[in-house]
Design a protein around this motif. Structure first.
Motif, PDB file in Angstrom:
ATOM      1  N   ASP A   1       1.493  10.687   7.974  1.00 17.32           N
ATOM      2  CA  ASP A   1       0.185  10.267   8.482  1.00 17.32           C
ATOM      3  C   ASP A   1      -0.882  11.354   8.386  1.00 17.32           C
ATOM      4  O   ASP A   1      -2.065  11.092   8.628  1.00 17.32           O
ATOM      5  N   LEU A   2      -0.487  12.583   8.054  1.00 12.03           N
ATOM      6  CA  LEU A   2      -1.438  13.693   8.037  1.00 12.03           C
ATOM      7  C   LEU A   2      -2.546  13.491   6.998  1.00 12.03           C
ATOM      8  O   LEU A   2      -2.358  12.774   6.006  1.00 12.03           O
ATOM      9  N   PRO A   3      -3.707  14.111   7.205  1.00 12.31           N
ATOM     10  CA  PRO A   3      -4.802  13.988   6.232  1.00 12.31           C
ATOM     11  C   PRO A   3      -4.405  14.358   4.810  1.00 12.31           C
ATOM     12  O   PRO A   3      -4.907  13.777   3.851  1.00 12.31           O
ATOM     13  N   ALA A   4      -3.500  15.302   4.640  1.00 10.31           N
ATOM     14  CA  ALA A   4      -3.076  15.711   3.302  1.00 10.31           C
ATOM     15  C   ALA A   4      -2.195  14.665   2.622  1.00 10.31           C
ATOM     16  O   ALA A   4      -2.007  14.724   1.407  1.00 10.31           O
ATOM     17  N   MET A   5      -1.664  13.731   3.405  1.00 10.63           N
ATOM     18  CA  MET A   5      -0.793  12.679   2.872  1.00 10.63           C
ATOM     19  C   MET A   5      -1.557  11.355   2.885  1.00 10.63           C
ATOM     20  O   MET A   5      -2.448  11.140   2.088  1.00 10.63           O
ATOM     21  N   ASP A   6      -1.216  10.475   3.857  1.00 11.98           N
ATOM     22  CA  ASP A   6      -1.848   9.151   3.903  1.00 11.98           C
ATOM     23  C   ASP A   6      -3.117   9.116   4.749  1.00 11.98           C
ATOM     24  O   ASP A   6      -3.845   8.125   4.722  1.00 11.98           O
ATOM     25  N   ASP A   7      -3.339  10.147   5.548  1.00  9.94           N
ATOM     26  CA  ASP A   7      -4.549  10.246   6.378  1.00  9.94           C
ATOM     27  C   ASP A   7      -4.742   8.985   7.221  1.00  9.94           C
ATOM     28  O   ASP A   7      -5.754   8.298   7.114  1.00  9.94           O
ATOM     29  N   ASP A   8      -3.751   8.705   8.070  1.00  9.29           N
ATOM     30  CA  ASP A   8      -3.804   7.490   8.890  1.00  9.29           C
ATOM     31  C   ASP A   8      -4.024   7.840  10.353  1.00  9.29           C
ATOM     32  O   ASP A   8      -3.574   8.894  10.827  1.00  9.29           O
ATOM     33  N   ALA A   9      -4.720   6.941  11.064  1.00 13.84           N
ATOM     34  CA  ALA A   9      -5.070   7.193  12.461  1.00 13.84           C
ATOM     35  C   ALA A   9      -4.263   6.363  13.438  1.00 13.84           C
ATOM     36  O   ALA A   9      -4.349   6.575  14.655  1.00 13.84           O
ATOM     37  N   LEU A  10      -3.459   5.408  12.928  1.00 19.36           N
ATOM     38  CA  LEU A  10      -2.744   4.478  13.806  1.00 19.36           C
ATOM     39  C   LEU A  10      -1.293   4.384  13.372  1.00 19.36           C
ATOM     40  O   LEU A  10      -0.996   4.192  12.195  1.00 19.36           O
ATOM     41  N   ARG A  11      -0.377   4.493  14.346  1.00 13.84           N
ATOM     42  CA  ARG A  11       1.049   4.378  14.080  1.00 13.84           C
ATOM     43  C   ARG A  11       1.725   3.815  15.326  1.00 13.84           C
ATOM     44  O   ARG A  11       1.520   4.313  16.414  1.00 13.84           O
ATOM     45  N   ARG A  12       2.529   2.770  15.146  1.00 19.13           N
ATOM     46  CA  ARG A  12       3.243   2.145  16.258  1.00 19.13           C
ATOM     47  C   ARG A  12       2.283   1.720  17.361  1.00 19.13           C
ATOM     48  O   ARG A  12       2.587   1.793  18.554  1.00 19.13           O
TER      49      ARG A  12
ATOM     50  N   LEU B   1       7.133  11.723  -5.357  1.00 24.60           N
ATOM     51  CA  LEU B   1       6.911  10.730  -6.406  1.00 24.60           C
ATOM     52  C   LEU B   1       5.824   9.740  -6.012  1.00 24.60           C
ATOM     53  O   LEU B   1       5.026   9.296  -6.843  1.00 24.60           O
ATOM     54  N   ASP B   2       5.785   9.392  -4.718  1.00 22.61           N
ATOM     55  CA  ASP B   2       4.764   8.464  -4.221  1.00 22.61           C
ATOM     56  C   ASP B   2       3.373   9.077  -4.367  1.00 22.61           C
ATOM     57  O   ASP B   2       2.416   8.399  -4.763  1.00 22.61           O
ATOM     58  N   ILE B   3       3.250  10.344  -4.049  1.00 20.79           N
ATOM     59  CA  ILE B   3       1.961  11.027  -4.205  1.00 20.79           C
ATOM     60  C   ILE B   3       1.543  11.033  -5.672  1.00 20.79           C
ATOM     61  O   ILE B   3       0.380  10.774  -6.011  1.00 20.79           O
ATOM     62  N   ASP B   4       2.514  11.292  -6.550  1.00 21.16           N
ATOM     63  CA  ASP B   4       2.209  11.328  -7.986  1.00 21.16           C
ATOM     64  C   ASP B   4       1.766   9.957  -8.504  1.00 21.16           C
ATOM     65  O   ASP B   4       1.023   9.882  -9.491  1.00 21.16           O
ATOM     66  N   ALA B   5       2.237   8.880  -7.845  1.00 19.06           N
ATOM     67  CA  ALA B   5       1.937   7.527  -8.311  1.00 19.06           C
ATOM     68  C   ALA B   5       0.738   6.913  -7.598  1.00 19.06           C
ATOM     69  O   ALA B   5       0.466   5.723  -7.758  1.00 19.06           O
ATOM     70  N   THR B   6       0.022   7.703  -6.796  1.00 23.13           N
ATOM     71  CA  THR B   6      -1.145   7.209  -6.056  1.00 23.13           C
ATOM     72  C   THR B   6      -2.416   7.443  -6.864  1.00 23.13           C
ATOM     73  O   THR B   6      -2.525   8.418  -7.594  1.00 23.13           O
ATOM     74  N   GLY B   7      -3.353   6.526  -6.716  1.00 21.19           N
ATOM     75  CA  GLY B   7      -4.632   6.669  -7.395  1.00 21.19           C
ATOM     76  C   GLY B   7      -4.709   5.891  -8.692  1.00 21.19           C
ATOM     77  O   GLY B   7      -5.497   6.237  -9.582  1.00 21.19           O
ATOM     78  N   GLY B   8      -3.907   4.841  -8.813  1.00 19.79           N
ATOM     79  CA  GLY B   8      -3.969   3.993  -9.992  1.00 19.79           C
ATOM     80  C   GLY B   8      -3.151   4.483 -11.165  1.00 19.79           C
ATOM     81  O   GLY B   8      -3.319   4.006 -12.290  1.00 19.79           O
ATOM     82  N   VAL B   9      -2.239   5.443 -10.936  1.00 17.65           N
ATOM     83  CA  VAL B   9      -1.374   5.946 -12.009  1.00 17.65           C
ATOM     84  C   VAL B   9      -0.413   4.845 -12.439  1.00 17.65           C
ATOM     85  O   VAL B   9       0.176   4.158 -11.608  1.00 17.65           O
ATOM     86  N   ALA B  10      -0.254   4.655 -13.731  1.00  8.92           N
ATOM     87  CA  ALA B  10       0.637   3.621 -14.249  1.00  8.92           C
ATOM     88  C   ALA B  10       2.089   3.968 -13.927  1.00  8.92           C
ATOM     89  O   ALA B  10       2.512   5.113 -14.097  1.00  8.92           O
TER      90      ALA B  10
ATOM     91  N   ASP C   1      -2.616   0.561   1.289  1.00  8.85           N
ATOM     92  CA  ASP C   1      -2.033   0.738  -0.044  1.00  8.85           C
ATOM     93  C   ASP C   1      -3.045   0.448  -1.140  1.00  8.85           C
ATOM     94  O   ASP C   1      -3.209   1.218  -2.087  1.00  8.85           O
ATOM     95  N   ALA C   2      -3.730  -0.688  -1.006  1.00 10.28           N
ATOM     96  CA  ALA C   2      -4.715  -1.063  -2.015  1.00 10.28           C
ATOM     97  C   ALA C   2      -5.899  -0.100  -2.009  1.00 10.28           C
ATOM     98  O   ALA C   2      -6.417   0.288  -3.071  1.00 10.28           O
ATOM     99  N   ALA C   3      -6.321   0.310  -0.813  1.00 12.39           N
ATOM    100  CA  ALA C   3      -7.469   1.214  -0.711  1.00 12.39           C
ATOM    101  C   ALA C   3      -7.185   2.552  -1.396  1.00 12.39           C
ATOM    102  O   ALA C   3      -8.080   3.158  -1.990  1.00 12.39           O
ATOM    103  N   GLN C   4      -5.921   2.989  -1.317  1.00 16.16           N
ATOM    104  CA  GLN C   4      -5.559   4.269  -1.921  1.00 16.16           C
ATOM    105  C   GLN C   4      -4.984   4.106  -3.326  1.00 16.16           C
ATOM    106  O   GLN C   4      -4.565   5.089  -3.929  1.00 16.16           O
ATOM    107  N   GLN C   5      -4.969   2.861  -3.812  1.00 14.89           N
ATOM    108  CA  GLN C   5      -4.411   2.569  -5.138  1.00 14.89           C
ATOM    109  C   GLN C   5      -2.988   3.111  -5.273  1.00 14.89           C
ATOM    110  O   GLN C   5      -2.641   3.785  -6.237  1.00 14.89           O
ATOM    111  N   LYS C   6      -2.167   2.772  -4.265  1.00 11.75           N
ATOM    112  CA  LYS C   6      -0.790   3.223  -4.274  1.00 11.75           C
ATOM    113  C   LYS C   6       0.062   2.286  -5.133  1.00 11.75           C
ATOM    114  O   LYS C   6      -0.256   1.103  -5.296  1.00 11.75           O
TER     115      LYS C   6
END
Length: 292
Positions: free
Chosen positions: A84-95, A156-165, A238-243
């Protein structure tokens, strides 16, 4: 198939977690409070339930399963804090509540994740089992949490984020590591504690691999179809981050079909185990049908 009441196991692992975690009144209070915020008061407890369901299916005493059940949940909680950290998914809500770096601060969240991971392995050293079994559990959890498992999958998930094929085999490998490895480890820890025979362990691996993938496929569908209030976390990320996700790669209909095939695979894997696998089968259905 009879209904399975998971409430006693949930109550058991919640009490064990609360006991294992340091008190928020002890110094350093901020770190301890963040650890408790991350691990208590929420979550499906899927991974500890898998430990209990597998172990008791093969004759383990439930008291011998508390330590591995706590350990896998602590690893899961740490992974969510860092995810959830800003360097990863940068999310504000969990559980359904603010993520740790929002409720506390980013530095405390990093330390809380680190401390939760360390505590997980400490718990396994205290399991009331033989030294050989404790070492086998430590090795299993370490591999599942590390570069060949959860951490490698996250990379691998980070590498595949941002519309990477990415193609389907690569996506499945990513999630087998990121999500599936800890789910498989949960099942394996229960089997280790119970001394399950090799043939049953192989069947349990087949079940767990399908479950890990099904859990992620359902997660991807919920991110598209769910809402933040029901999910307890931010929908549409997911869609917003093009995951890389199954709906993005396959479309919704094919993703739903894939989920149903995985449900069939899980039933087939458990069928030879008979009624003793009822709790595992119920957890599989819950993973496929869940709404959050």
């Amino acid at each position: 198939m009879p209904e399975v009441d998971f409430a006693p196991w949930r109550t058991r692992v919640d009490a064990a977690l609360a006991s294992a975690l340091p008190s928020a009144d002890q110094s350093p209070q901020r770190l301890h409070g963040a650890m408790r915020h991350a691990a208590l008061d929420g979550g499906k407890r899927m991974r500890p339930l898998l430990v209990y369901a597998t172990g008791t299916a093969f004759g383990a005493d439930v008291a011998s399963l508390d330590a591995p059940a706590v350990a896998v949940e602590l690893i899961h909680a740490y992974s969510l804090v860092h995810d959830d950290l800003p360097a990863m998914d940068d999310d504000a809500l969990r559980r359904g509540k603010p993520t740790v770096h929002i409720a506390f601060d980013e530095a405390t969240a990093i330390l809380a994740g680190d401390a939760l991971q360390s505590l997980a392995f400490e718990q396994l050293t205290q399991a009331p089992l033989s030294a050989d079994l404790r070492v086998a559990m430590l090795a299993e959890l370490a591999q599942a949490a590390g570069v060949r498992g959860m951490c490698g999958g996250q990379a691998l998930d980070i590498d595949a984020t941002g519309g990477v094929a990415i193609d389907l085999p690569a996506l499945q490998r990513l999630h087998a590591m990121k999500t599936g490895a800890l789910i498989r480890a949960s099942v394996r820890l229960g089997a280790i504690a119970a001394g399950a025979e090799a043939a049953s362990r192989a069947r349990l691996d087949t079940f767990a691999d399908a479950l890990g993938l099904a859990f992620q496929v359902r997660d991807d569908l919920l991110d598209v179809e769910g809402d933040s209030a029901a999910l307890g976390k931010t929908a549409g990320k997911d869609a917003a981050q093009q995951k890389a996700t199954f709906p993005a790669l396959l479309g919704l209909d094919a993703t739903r079909a894939r989920l149903q095939q995985l449900a069939t695979d899980m039933r087939d894997a458990l069928a030879p185990l008979g009624p003793r696998a009822d709790a595992l089968a119920a957890l599989a259905r819950a993973a496929v049908e869940r709404t959050h």
